[in-house]
Design an enzyme around this catalytic site. Structure first.
Site, mmCIF file in Angstrom:
data_model
loop_
_atom_site.group_PDB
_atom_site.id
_atom_site.type_symbol
_atom_site.label_atom_id
_atom_site.label_comp_id
_atom_site.label_asym_id
_atom_site.label_seq_id
_atom_site.Cartn_x
_atom_site.Cartn_y
_atom_site.Cartn_z
ATOM 1 N N ASN A 102 1.037 -1.193 0.067
ATOM 2 C CA ASN A 102 0.075 0.050 0.009
ATOM 3 C C ASN A 102 0.993 1.360 -0.100
ATOM 4 O O ASN A 102 1.930 1.388 0.600
ATOM 5 C CB ASN A 102 -0.812 -0.034 1.305
ATOM 6 N N HIS A 104 0.999 5.195 1.096
ATOM 7 C CA HIS A 104 0.526 5.895 2.200
ATOM 8 C C HIS A 104 1.018 7.263 2.192
ATOM 9 O O HIS A 104 2.528 7.223 2.512
ATOM 10 C CB HIS A 104 0.457 5.290 3.563
ATOM 11 N N SER A 131 5.101 6.467 2.575
ATOM 12 C CA SER A 131 5.422 5.197 3.038
ATOM 13 C C SER A 131 4.961 4.382 1.864
ATOM 14 O O SER A 131 3.820 4.647 1.305
ATOM 15 C CB SER A 131 5.176 4.836 4.303
ATOM 16 N N ASP A 140 -2.738 0.652 7.731
ATOM 17 C CA ASP A 140 -1.429 1.194 7.585
ATOM 18 C C ASP A 140 -0.410 0.967 8.495
ATOM 19 O O ASP A 140 0.413 1.595 9.099
ATOM 20 C CB ASP A 140 -1.743 2.664 7.806
HETATM 21 C C1 GAR Z 1 -2.562 9.002 -2.941
HETATM 22 O O1 GAR Z 1 -1.853 10.318 -2.530
HETATM 23 C C2 GAR Z 1 -2.368 7.906 -1.870
HETATM 24 O O2 GAR Z 1 -1.085 7.926 -1.069
HETATM 25 C C3 GAR Z 1 -3.306 8.103 -1.083
HETATM 26 O O3 GAR Z 1 -4.394 8.324 -1.667
HETATM 27 C C4 GAR Z 1 -4.093 8.955 -2.903
HETATM 28 C C5 GAR Z 1 -4.615 8.382 -4.307
HETATM 29 O O4 GAR Z 1 -4.376 9.246 -5.429
HETATM 30 N N1 GAR Z 1 -3.682 6.773 -0.144
HETATM 31 C C6 GAR Z 1 -4.224 6.825 1.031
HETATM 32 O O5 GAR Z 1 -4.256 7.907 1.739
HETATM 33 C C7 GAR Z 1 -4.179 5.790 1.707
HETATM 34 N N2 GAR Z 1 -4.619 5.793 3.224
HETATM 35 P P1 GAR Z 1 -4.475 8.768 -6.762
HETATM 36 O O6 GAR Z 1 -6.073 7.895 -6.760
HETATM 37 O O7 GAR Z 1 -4.690 10.142 -7.648
HETATM 38 O O8 GAR Z 1 -3.520 7.882 -6.994
#
Ligand code: GAR
Length: 184
Positions: A102, A104, A131, A140
């Site tokens: 994942n 994060h 991360s 997470d």
């Molecule tokens: C990303 O910034 C990722 O790190 C976050 O969601 C976004 C997805 O963006 N993930 C989390 O917060 C997981 N807890 P995207 O759909 O444009 O790739």
């Protein structure tokens, strides 16, 4: 030798999904499928690979959803599953059956959960970052594989902060996927 296969899970914009496809598909690995839990996810637009929608709203429990998700993922026989903005809490039905990583947007173990960028920005921490970790039963909380950080600027705005996070994500996630697949 045939390419290793990955399946990517996402919920929204899918910018990381599209970046993974641009950088890795057909060269480093085959992105066999992208699965979303949202039928209106913008990331489905212009997808050059197979996309699947499995809506969580159609299931009566997290376990029932995860059971179907596991079945769908396994039908593609991936070597690795990548969660790139897949905004779901996963049950052991998923975590015990699927080897996944994942992305994060914080320096874990700080700022777990769905508002990591905002919490990280508001914290005032000088060093912030992102991360990539193995997915475990703890949200997470799985073992961290790679992290990348940056130093907050004096007059950092939420917009410039967000941009720095995104730039790091687009570098680190494909790099980490390549490394894991190479070592498999
Ligand atoms: C990303 O910034 C990722 O790190 C976050 O969601 C976004 C997805 O963006 N993930 C989390 O917060 C997981 N807890 P995207 O759909 O444009 O790739």
């Amino acid at each position: 030798m045939s390419l290793k296969k990955i399946v990517v899970l996402f919920s929204g914009e899918g910018k990381n999904l599209h970046n993974i496809i641009d950088k890795l598909h057909g060269t480093v690995c085959e992105v066999s499928c992208a699965i979303t839990n949202k039928a209106d996810a913008p990331g489905l637009q212009g997808l050059p690979i197979k996309g699947e929608v499995l809506e969580h709203t159609k299931f009566s429990s997290r376990e029932e959803y995860d059971k179907e998700l596991v079945k769908l993922i396994k039908s593609y026989e991936p070597d690795l599953v990548v969660l790139a903005g897949f905004m779901r809490i996963l049950t052991p039905v998923f975590t015990k059956n699927i080897k996944s990583i994942n992305l994060h947007p914080s320096l874990l173990p700080k700022y777990k959960g769905g508002n990591a960028i905002e919490e990280s920005y508001k914290s005032g921490d000088k060093e912030c970052g992102i991360s990539v970790h193995w997915v475990s039963e703890e949200l997470d909380g799985g073992e961290v594989i790679e992290q990348q950080s940056f130093l907050r600027a004096e007059n950092e705005t939420i917009e410039s902060f967000y941009k720095k996070i995104k730039e790091l994500e687009y570098e680190l996630l494909p790099k980490t996927i390549s490394k894991i697949l190479y070592e498999l």
